[in-house]
Design a protein around this motif. Structure first.
Motif, PDB file in Angstrom:
ATOM      1  N   UNK A 151      79.316 -17.780 -45.564  1.00  0.00           N
ATOM      2  CA  UNK A 151      78.454 -18.894 -45.380  1.00  0.00           C
ATOM      3  C   UNK A 151      77.470 -19.158 -46.625  1.00  0.00           C
ATOM      4  N   UNK A 152      77.108 -18.071 -47.286  1.00  0.00           N
ATOM      5  CA  UNK A 152      76.079 -18.030 -48.246  1.00  0.00           C
ATOM      6  C   UNK A 152      76.902 -18.876 -49.442  1.00  0.00           C
ATOM      7  N   UNK A 153      78.131 -18.265 -49.702  1.00  0.00           N
ATOM      8  CA  UNK A 153      78.696 -18.768 -50.875  1.00  0.00           C
ATOM      9  C   UNK A 153      79.266 -20.281 -50.996  1.00  0.00           C
ATOM     10  N   UNK A 154      79.425 -20.684 -49.615  1.00  0.00           N
ATOM     11  CA  UNK A 154      79.473 -22.199 -49.441  1.00  0.00           C
ATOM     12  C   UNK A 154      78.097 -22.734 -49.625  1.00  0.00           C
ATOM     13  N   UNK A 155      77.035 -22.296 -49.419  1.00  0.00           N
ATOM     14  CA  UNK A 155      75.873 -22.726 -49.654  1.00  0.00           C
ATOM     15  C   UNK A 155      75.595 -23.091 -50.970  1.00  0.00           C
ATOM     16  N   UNK A 156      76.484 -22.467 -51.918  1.00  0.00           N
ATOM     17  CA  UNK A 156      76.201 -22.518 -53.321  1.00  0.00           C
ATOM     18  C   UNK A 156      75.411 -21.198 -53.857  1.00  0.00           C
ATOM     19  N   UNK A 157      75.302 -20.366 -53.057  1.00  0.00           N
ATOM     20  CA  UNK A 157      74.995 -18.994 -53.785  1.00  0.00           C
ATOM     21  C   UNK A 157      75.819 -18.152 -54.752  1.00  0.00           C
ATOM     22  N   UNK A 158      75.491 -17.747 -55.805  1.00  0.00           N
ATOM     23  CA  UNK A 158      76.254 -17.074 -56.854  1.00  0.00           C
ATOM     24  C   UNK A 158      76.776 -15.748 -56.043  1.00  0.00           C
ATOM     25  N   UNK A 159      78.275 -15.555 -56.311  1.00  0.00           N
ATOM     26  CA  UNK A 159      78.748 -14.301 -55.648  1.00  0.00           C
ATOM     27  C   UNK A 159      78.549 -12.902 -56.307  1.00  0.00           C
ATOM     28  N   UNK A 160      77.025 -12.553 -56.514  1.00  0.00           N
ATOM     29  CA  UNK A 160      76.787 -11.311 -56.932  1.00  0.00           C
ATOM     30  C   UNK A 160      76.098 -10.716 -55.784  1.00  0.00           C
ATOM     31  N   UNK A 161      76.062  -9.386 -56.032  1.00  0.00           N
ATOM     32  CA  UNK A 161      75.411  -8.623 -55.028  1.00  0.00           C
ATOM     33  C   UNK A 161      74.004  -8.963 -54.618  1.00  0.00           C
ATOM     34  N   UNK A 162      73.273  -8.876 -55.744  1.00  0.00           N
ATOM     35  CA  UNK A 162      71.946  -9.182 -55.795  1.00  0.00           C
ATOM     36  C   UNK A 162      71.524 -10.597 -55.314  1.00  0.00           C
ATOM     37  N   UNK A 163      72.068 -11.490 -55.536  1.00  0.00           N
ATOM     38  CA  UNK A 163      71.704 -12.902 -55.005  1.00  0.00           C
ATOM     39  C   UNK A 163      72.108 -13.234 -53.718  1.00  0.00           C
TER      40      UNK A 163
END
Length: 237
Positions: A25-37
């Motif tokens: 869900x986060x990735x499809x919201x545009x969050x970069x696929x890094x652990x911290x973000x």
């Protein structure tokens, strides 16, 4: 037959976990696929996010240009493929509890926003999903049913208590359905628009898909609009 061969167990197929759904869900919201973000966006622990990102990578949904070094950062392979995989996995996580309440309204968006203000005053997190959320995220026709709202409650009594805060009465076949938030990330990633608290668009899409034919056209419109909005005409970043 060797002892090793005789005792070898079959490899179990990999299955999505609730945390994997939240990260998707986060990735499809545009969050970069890094652990911290992702951890910051979802409220999940770094270890949980690390495991989820590794799973999505093993499924080919995330890729890296190199195993290590500056080019080792993961990136989304194809947003449309991730969305389809995610929506298919959501079907394997039906709500554990839900309460149907009576709800008569000529303007569901306005009236849900009003009810939501009551919940917010009592520090109850909530978010609309399915057709009523899609009406705001990607307007398509006039259909606003089914009416589904996630709230910060887990059990049937807790859901009934949340309903009571807004003077809503549980009733069999009630028009409005209250359910627990499906993942921690769903609650953390909710946004506000037109007075409504709304789930991440991927969750809205998945919930529409599971409703069957009634939500199919609305889901397709939401999918096309959001993928185009973030990634242009194609689904690849």
């Amino acid at each position: 037959m060797s002892r090793t061969a005789a005792t070898q167990l079959p490899v179990k197929p990999k299955r999505w976990r609730s945390s994997d759904l939240g990260v998707a869900e986060a990735l499809l919201e545009g969050v970069r696929p890094t652990v911290s973000e992702v951890a910051k966006a979802t409220g999940m622990s770094a270890s949980t996010v690390t495991t989820a990102l590794a799973f999505l990578t093993s499924e080919g949904l995330l890729v890296a240009d190199a195993a290590r070094g500056r080019k080792s950062a993961r990136r989304l392979n194809d947003a449309g493929v991730l969305l389809d995989s995610y929506a298919g996995a959501v079907e394997n996580f039906p709500p554990a509890n839900e309460v149907h309440v009576g709800f008569l309204s000529k303007d569901p968006v306005r009236d849900l926003a009003r009810i939501g203000k009551t919940w917010s005053r009592h520090d109850v997190a909530w978010a609309a999903t399915s057709a009523v959320a899609a009406t705001v995220l990607a307007p398509f026709g006039t259909q606003v049913a089914p009416l589904v709202v996630y709230v910060n409650a887990d059990t049937q009594p807790q859901l009934a208590s949340v309903a009571d805060l807004a003077d809503l009465s549980p009733i069999r076949g009630g028009r409005l359905t209250l359910r627990p938030f499906p993942t921690k990330a769903t609650a953390k990633l909710r946004t506000w628009q037109d007075g409504l608290s709304i789930v991440p668009w991927a969750r809205c899409y998945a919930d529409l898909v599971t409703t069957g034919v009634r939500g199919e056209d609305i889901a397709t419109n939401l999918r096309e609009m959001k993928l185009n909005e973030r990634w242009g005409t194609g689904a690849q970043p």
